[in-house]
Scaffold this active site. Structure first.
Site, PDB file in Angstrom:
ATOM      1  N   GLU A 129       0.836  -1.198   0.000  1.00 42.17           N
ATOM      2  CA  GLU A 129       0.000   0.000   0.000  1.00 42.17           C
ATOM      3  C   GLU A 129       0.874   1.252   0.000  1.00 42.17           C
ATOM      4  O   GLU A 129       1.877   1.284   0.712  1.00 42.17           O
ATOM      5  CB  GLU A 129      -0.916   0.009   1.231  1.00 42.17           C
ATOM      6  N   HIS A 177      -7.571   1.419   2.473  1.00 37.96           N
ATOM      7  CA  HIS A 177      -7.404   0.975   3.865  1.00 37.96           C
ATOM      8  C   HIS A 177      -8.209   1.875   4.809  1.00 37.96           C
ATOM      9  O   HIS A 177      -7.684   2.433   5.769  1.00 37.96           O
ATOM     10  CB  HIS A 177      -5.927   0.978   4.256  1.00 37.96           C
TER      11      HIS A 177
END
Length: 315
Positions: free
Chosen positions: A261, A280
């Site tokens: 990420e 997220h």
């Protein structure tokens, strides 16, 4: 001189409730918010001169801990801690804590939101309307469909209960079934994977050898099914998932967590119309952030004041 506490969680700020709690205990918060991969030298020096740290999902590696001579405790402002090299922390004498029970309702609501988005194709519809089109394709009702859940911790349990409230048939696989909840069918992993119209992951990483959802398990899912992951990016083989989505092995996926990420530019998941990716966010409500930040701060305080923290994850 006050002990310094590093805060890298990007939503915590000077003057907020966490800052005030730390200051009330004679500690000095210092801020270095995580906004993406740091240069090597910055990573190595991140813990210099600090006694505690509050972190979100930033990787904490062995090389970062090697020279952290004054560091006593790392507290996650969240639940998952697989981004922290736990053996290296233990070897360095650093306590590691997390904040369970602070965001499970947020995660469950977000999970159901992703399911509704997929069932009603809301992402495609809103994009089309912005492009001056007016799509009228039919979606699917959730009532009567089957929600499969892997894992029955707080977020899995909350998601299961929301599924029941929506009239879904809920299948759960867990090591800790609840025989008193007769609205849910507790069964084996293979049965959940084969039977789910919506398969939602709520289990921890590290309990499986390799990704939990690999090519074979994707093949076992219904061609019409949707995979939802709000738990851990490492649970899903992203290359196998991208192929399954491309080939029509499953109908779609909704992912809030990824192996890396932010999503890399060369990810095989990019360019696929049948995958919904969010950044997220499942546990990121204002209420959950406050609870998680305060829980992490209290863990730091407890360790530095020689008390056992409420939620240690180190052996």
């Amino acid at each position: 001189m006050a002990l310094r506490i590093l805060i890298t969680t990007d939503y915590l700020h000077p003057g907020d409730a966490v800052d005030q709690l730390l200051c009330d205990h004679g500690l000095e918060p210092v801020y270095s918010p995580f906004r993406g991969p740091r240069p090597f030298e910055e990573r190595r020096a991140l813990f210099d001169g600090v006694s505690g740290a509050i972190v979100a999902s930033e990787p904490v590696t062995a090389d970062m801990l090697a020279d952290a001579a004054s560091l006593k405790v790392i507290a996650r402002s969240g639940v998952g801690y697989d981004s922290i090299d736990l053996p290296a922390a233990v070897a360095s004498g650093v306590r590691v804590c997390n904040a369970p029970g602070t965001n499970h309702h947020s995660v469950a609501e977000f999970t159901i939101g992703l399911i509704i988005m997929a069932a009603r194709r809301l992402s495609e519809v809103t994009t089309a309307v912005r492009q001056r089109r007016w799509p009228r394709e039919a979606g699917h009702e959730l009532r009567g469909s089957t929600l499969g859940i892997i894992g029955y911790g707080p977020s899995g349990r909350a998601t299961a209960n929301l599924g029941v409230a929506l009239g879904m048939n809920v299948l759960v696989t867990t090591r800790h079934p609840d025989p008193d909840n007769t609205a849910i069918l507790f069964t084996g992993l293979d049965t959940v994977i084969r039977g789910a119209d919506y398969l939602s992951l709520h289990t921890r990483a590290g309990q499986h050898t390799g990704p939990l959802i690999d090519a074979l398990r994707l093949e076992a899912m219904k061609p019409s099914s949707i995979l939802i992951n709000t738990a851990r990016g490492s649970l899903v083989d992203e290359e196998a998932l991208a192929k399954a989505l491309h080939d029509g092995t499953i109908a779609g996926a909704a992912l809030d967590v990824l192996q890396s990420e932010p999503l890399p530019g060369d990810s095989p998941l990019r360019g696929l119309d049948n995958v919904l990716i969010t950044s997220h966010l499942a546990g990121q409500t204002a209420q959950a952030r406050t609870r998680a930040g305060l829980a992490a701060a209290q863990a730091v305080i407890d360790v530095l004041e020689s008390r056992e923290p409420a939620h240690p994850v180190d052996p």
